[in-house]
Motif scaffolding. Sequence first.
Motif, PDB file in Angstrom:
ATOM      1  N   CYS A 144      -3.654  24.393   9.567  1.00 28.11           N
ATOM      2  CA  CYS A 144      -4.203  23.071   9.898  1.00 28.11           C
ATOM      3  C   CYS A 144      -3.154  22.156  10.527  1.00 28.11           C
ATOM      4  N   CYS A 195      -3.091  22.367  14.169  1.00 28.31           N
ATOM      5  CA  CYS A 195      -4.391  22.268  14.837  1.00 28.31           C
ATOM      6  C   CYS A 195      -4.566  20.875  15.458  1.00 28.31           C
ATOM      7  N   CYS A 200      -8.858  15.860   8.600  1.00 31.93           N
ATOM      8  CA  CYS A 200      -9.375  16.649   9.722  1.00 31.93           C
ATOM      9  C   CYS A 200     -10.538  15.926  10.392  1.00 31.93           C
ATOM     10  N   PHE A 257     -13.974  17.359   9.760  1.00 31.47           N
ATOM     11  CA  PHE A 257     -14.532  17.064   8.447  1.00 31.47           C
ATOM     12  C   PHE A 257     -14.623  15.557   8.252  1.00 31.47           C
ATOM     13  N   CYS A 312      -9.563  26.884   9.253  1.00 32.61           N
ATOM     14  CA  CYS A 312     -11.010  27.113   9.357  1.00 32.61           C
ATOM     15  C   CYS A 312     -11.299  27.713  10.730  1.00 32.61           C
TER      16      CYS A 312
HETATM   17  S1  SF4 Z   1      -9.841  22.390   8.909  1.00 36.04           S
HETATM   18 FE1  SF4 Z   1     -10.108  23.550  10.801  1.00 36.04          FE
HETATM   19  S2  SF4 Z   1     -10.428  22.040  12.417  1.00 36.04           S
HETATM   20 FE2  SF4 Z   1      -9.594  20.958  10.625  1.00 36.04          FE
HETATM   21  S3  SF4 Z   1      -7.387  20.880  10.943  1.00 36.04           S
HETATM   22 FE3  SF4 Z   1      -7.808  22.717   9.723  1.00 36.04          FE
HETATM   23  S4  SF4 Z   1      -8.065  24.388  11.219  1.00 36.04           S
HETATM   24 FE4  SF4 Z   1      -8.238  22.442  12.339  1.00 36.04          FE
END
Ligand code: SF4
Length: 111
Positions: free
Chosen positions: A72, A75, A90, A93, A104
Amino acid sequence: MDKKISRRTVLLRAVQIPVGGSILFGLSACGSDSGNSTAMLCADPSQMTSAQESVRRTLRYTEVSPDPAKVCSGCDFFHAGSEAGGCGTCEMFTGNPVNPGGYCDSWSVDA
Ligand code: SF4
């Protein structure tokens, strides 16, 4: 006593025990000062709405990434928290917490 247990019940119990154990393990690691970000629990299912939980399940969010190159914190949707190495948030989310070492299916980086 002649009580039959259905195959479905056995299968459900087989799934519930590891999941429950994982949650308890994650909670026990919460707040520890080990410095290992992958041991933290950032997403507490008991604090989520069913919609939030559904999105996480659909995107197969996990607190510990199976691929160290895809976490994450690397990301594009991740926003670091105020504490270095702590839980971030995130965009996928709706700004809810995620583990910097999590992952994810929406993991993304602009090339
Ligand atoms: S949950 Fe998924 S979209 Fe969100 S930061 Fe982590 S990898 Fe990225």
